[in-house]
Design an enzyme around this catalytic site. Sequence first.
Site, PDB file in Angstrom:
ATOM      1  N   ARG A   7      17.067   7.601  -2.888  1.00  0.00           N
ATOM      2  CA  ARG A   7      16.749   6.376  -3.620  1.00  0.00           C
ATOM      3  C   ARG A   7      17.926   5.432  -3.565  1.00  0.00           C
ATOM      4  NH1 ARG A   7      14.792   6.841  -9.552  1.00  0.00           N
ATOM      5  NH2 ARG A   7      16.471   8.352  -9.575  1.00  0.00           N
ATOM      6  N   THR A  57      18.150  -0.801  -5.800  1.00  0.00           N
ATOM      7  CA  THR A  57      16.753  -1.247  -5.831  1.00  0.00           C
ATOM      8  C   THR A  57      15.804  -0.177  -6.355  1.00  0.00           C
ATOM      9  OG1 THR A  57      16.335  -0.415  -3.615  1.00  0.00           O
ATOM     10  CG2 THR A  57      17.185  -2.661  -3.769  1.00  0.00           C
ATOM     11  N   ASP A 105      19.617  14.709 -13.265  1.00  0.00           N
ATOM     12  CA  ASP A 105      19.460  14.622 -11.807  1.00  0.00           C
ATOM     13  C   ASP A 105      19.258  16.029 -11.243  1.00  0.00           C
ATOM     14  OD1 ASP A 105      20.147  14.625  -8.949  1.00  0.00           O
ATOM     15  OD2 ASP A 105      20.614  12.514  -9.301  1.00  0.00           O
ATOM     16  N   ASP A 145      21.591  17.065  -8.239  1.00  0.00           N
ATOM     17  CA  ASP A 145      22.966  17.336  -8.674  1.00  0.00           C
ATOM     18  C   ASP A 145      23.052  18.668  -9.425  1.00  0.00           C
ATOM     19  OD1 ASP A 145      24.107  15.142  -7.542  1.00  0.00           O
ATOM     20  OD2 ASP A 145      24.137  13.936  -9.377  1.00  0.00           O
TER      21      ASP A 145
HETATM   22  N1  URA Z   1      15.374  12.074 -10.064  1.00  0.00           N
HETATM   23  C1  URA Z   1      15.984  13.033 -10.804  1.00  0.00           C
HETATM   24  O1  URA Z   1      16.607  13.950 -10.278  1.00  0.00           O
HETATM   25  N2  URA Z   1      15.883  12.936 -12.148  1.00  0.00           N
HETATM   26  C2  URA Z   1      15.210  11.961 -12.777  1.00  0.00           C
HETATM   27  O2  URA Z   1      15.162  11.964 -14.008  1.00  0.00           O
HETATM   28  C3  URA Z   1      14.580  10.986 -11.978  1.00  0.00           C
HETATM   29  C4  URA Z   1      14.677  11.060 -10.621  1.00  0.00           C
END
Ligand code: URA
Length: 209
Positions: A104, A108, A200, A203
């Site tokens: 992502r 944007t 995330d 992560d």
């Molecule tokens: N991607 C993620 O890893 N966590 C989110 O909350 C949204 C997108």
Amino acid sequence: MGKFVEMDHPLIQHKLTMIRNKNVGTKDFRALVDEIAMLMTYEASRDLQLEDVVVETPVATTTKKQLAGKKLAVVPILRAGLGMVDGIVQLIPAAKIGHIGMYRDEQTLEPVEYFIKLPEDIDQRDVLLVDPMLATGGSAKDAILALKKRGAKHIKLITLVSAPEGVEAVQQAHPDVDIYTGSLDEKLNEHGYIVPGLGDAGDRLFGTM
Ligand code: URA
């Protein structure tokens, strides 16, 4: 419209609650994601086709069911989707594995496609597209489009946590795709994170916080 299934199995709910906890470290997070993916596959594979087969037991000859020849492909959206592959393949060891790489753009929030490698016969396989988080739906929509362009016809999207915005976006763009999720959460925040979510996923899976 494709199916939308929020999986209410107690084990899925319990393990999902565990990984939401910000104090759960990478090792446990990874192991739990594996387990949840396996449990979700169990639910999401309920409609696999069966066929009759004759089997000789030590006692008698009988006709029973086995999985029909229909083939499966598991396709993780990189990188977080990788965390769900092992759990799925433990249940369906003969599945082929494709990869779709997207990230992502942090400004944007739009998905950018950088890598695609799929089984050649993807058009003959049922596809389990996996990504832990269905947030805006941008990556999922693009990944589904990439699969369809290469001939995939039967696609199920499997996610751990979904935002209503993402579910709606995928359903609008791809009404033929079934969505299986562990939890439909409240919303997205201004940074594109699912609330309450689990942070995330990539992560936390790979320890890159
Ligand atoms: N991607 C993620 O890893 N966590 C989110 O909350 C949204 C997108």
